[in-house]
Design a protein around this motif. Sequence first.
Motif, mmCIF file in Angstrom:
data_model
loop_
_atom_site.group_PDB
_atom_site.id
_atom_site.type_symbol
_atom_site.label_atom_id
_atom_site.label_comp_id
_atom_site.label_asym_id
_atom_site.label_seq_id
_atom_site.Cartn_x
_atom_site.Cartn_y
_atom_site.Cartn_z
ATOM 1 N N GLU A 84 0.383 4.417 -6.910
ATOM 2 C CA GLU A 84 -0.483 5.405 -6.659
ATOM 3 C C GLU A 84 0.234 5.999 -8.315
ATOM 4 O OE1 GLU A 84 -3.688 6.283 -5.555
ATOM 5 O OE2 GLU A 84 -2.997 5.423 -3.775
ATOM 6 N N ARG A 98 -7.557 0.556 -6.204
ATOM 7 C CA ARG A 98 -6.986 2.007 -5.940
ATOM 8 C C ARG A 98 -6.305 2.649 -6.563
ATOM 9 N NH1 ARG A 98 -4.119 1.530 -0.763
ATOM 10 N NH2 ARG A 98 -2.431 3.748 -1.999
ATOM 11 N N SER A 99 -4.962 1.470 -7.508
ATOM 12 C CA SER A 99 -4.245 1.521 -8.610
ATOM 13 C C SER A 99 -4.926 2.308 -10.130
ATOM 14 C CB SER A 99 -3.760 0.866 -9.249
ATOM 15 O OG SER A 99 -2.581 1.046 -10.055
ATOM 16 N N ALA A 135 -6.343 5.943 -9.219
ATOM 17 C CA ALA A 135 -5.080 6.666 -9.906
ATOM 18 C C ALA A 135 -4.864 6.921 -11.239
ATOM 19 C CB ALA A 135 -3.657 6.091 -9.306
ATOM 20 N N TYR A 149 -0.904 1.233 -14.544
ATOM 21 C CA TYR A 149 -1.773 0.023 -14.180
ATOM 22 C C TYR A 149 -0.652 -0.588 -14.389
ATOM 23 C CZ TYR A 149 -5.384 -3.157 -13.054
ATOM 24 O OH TYR A 149 -6.348 -4.380 -12.393
ATOM 25 N N GLN A 182 -11.118 11.350 -4.304
ATOM 26 C CA GLN A 182 -10.960 11.048 -4.963
ATOM 27 C C GLN A 182 -12.106 10.339 -5.362
ATOM 28 O OE1 GLN A 182 -8.449 7.688 -2.784
ATOM 29 N NE2 GLN A 182 -6.504 9.162 -2.931
ATOM 30 N N SER A 237 0.556 -1.340 -0.283
ATOM 31 C CA SER A 237 0.686 -0.454 0.184
ATOM 32 C C SER A 237 0.789 1.315 0.254
ATOM 33 C CB SER A 237 -1.102 -0.087 1.138
ATOM 34 O OG SER A 237 -1.856 1.418 1.335
ATOM 35 N N HIS A 270 -6.576 9.194 -12.320
ATOM 36 C CA HIS A 270 -6.406 11.055 -11.543
ATOM 37 C C HIS A 270 -5.390 11.505 -12.469
ATOM 38 C CE1 HIS A 270 -8.560 9.996 -7.137
ATOM 39 N NE2 HIS A 270 -9.415 10.156 -8.268
ATOM 40 N N ARG A 271 -4.654 10.262 -12.950
ATOM 41 C CA ARG A 271 -3.275 10.771 -13.610
ATOM 42 C C ARG A 271 -3.803 11.311 -15.638
ATOM 43 N NH1 ARG A 271 -2.114 10.423 -9.209
ATOM 44 N NH2 ARG A 271 -0.178 9.370 -8.377
#
Length: 463
Positions: free
Chosen positions: A22, A166-167, A170, A26, A260, A16, A173-174
């Motif tokens: 993050e 979560r990944s 992320a 991926y 998020q 984690s 988000h990126r």
Amino acid sequence: MSSIHSLYNKALLQLSLSPTIEGGDYQKAAELIAKSATVGLNVTRTSIWSLDPGFHEMVCICLYDNGSFQEDFVGYRLSEDDFPKYFKALAEQRTILASDARTHKDTAEFTESYLQPLNIYSMLDAPIRKEGKAVGIICCEQTKEIKEWTVEDESFVGALTDIAGRSLIAVDHRKAEKELKQLNEELEQRIAERTKNLEETIEELQNTQKQLVESEKLASLGSLVAGVSHEVNTPLGVGLTSSTLLKEKVQHLNTLFDSQKLSQSALTDFLKDARETCDILENNLHKAANLITNFKQLAVNQSSDQIFTFNVYETLHASLVSLNHILKKGHIKSKLNCDKALKITSNAGELSQIATNLILNASIHAFNENSVDPSIEINVTEPSHNELEIRFSDNGKGMSEDIMKKAFEPFFTTKRGQGGSGLGLHLVYNLVTQKFKGNIVIESELNHGTSFIINFPTRLENS
């Protein structure tokens, strides 16, 4: 707490905290998760798959087998048509615990084509979820012997799927950050270009205005300023509303991003709205720039001298008609008293400009919301055979002596900050005294209206 539970917690904590999770890549995150699952569970191999929204097909992203990644297996596909029971279990988004995968109801159909050739005995498959929906699978497999899956094993893999989810977020988000940055850069560039063009146009307009005033060839700037202000306000208002809306959408997007909660659909909707808003903003800035350019050209065109014999009544009547929309808006009545056959030899365009300025001046300054039956009256007489007198009168609130003394001064206005330029009466004075070789005076009393009395020759000669 059991030792295996502690080992799982330690592995999950390390995973984690890894920046790879993050980092927005991926593929790298999936490889790290697959390796952690294999080592943590002490199984032979772990693969991670992507799952299509309809649960009809899954594609291998990575496979960690016997201590190394098997690149040849990446891209391998499994179809619902070949394994319907397995895909039905995936559609139910539940974890498959198959200690004996060759006899388990959800995995037995893999026996001949997959399990036996690879010597696989046990499978633990858990869904990877993003925004509550399964988008992938972690598949842990044991070869050579049957592995009895425990509750701790199931919880450990479940935690791994959460980390995988979560990944994936992320990654979104990126991508959102990159697209938002690019969009902001494009928007800033467009605004900078439009602003530069507007500044250049305004500078040219100001230079042209100065030259026209100095050479006394400026046509009714007060009327033109009123007209251009009215016309330019519309696209600028639309542009301001659009920019405000875009700002609110960006702030909302930032809020979703920070919490998020930014979804792919929200990002797509924002990008669509932002591009449409940018197009609206750009189009209206173009309209405003074009209006200012046309205004400049109009001022230049009307500054030429044209002396000829014309009908005074028709000229003044045309000025009233052209301003009828303004008079109607203010509920102002108008009346023209003039011999309909009266003709003079002078400049019809400049007389029209004088009338326009004085009518506009009265409509703006003479009346307020408390005015009763507001009206403007124009009376034309001939005091002598070679002289004309035009009296522009209103029944408005009148002027104080101090205002009357300053009324013809350039840039003096009682409407500063409310659209008044302070040039209208100054230009009227210049036209009357220098172009028409006449004079103009003001008669006014507070609460009893105002009159502008103009006298000039009925015949002008071309200079």
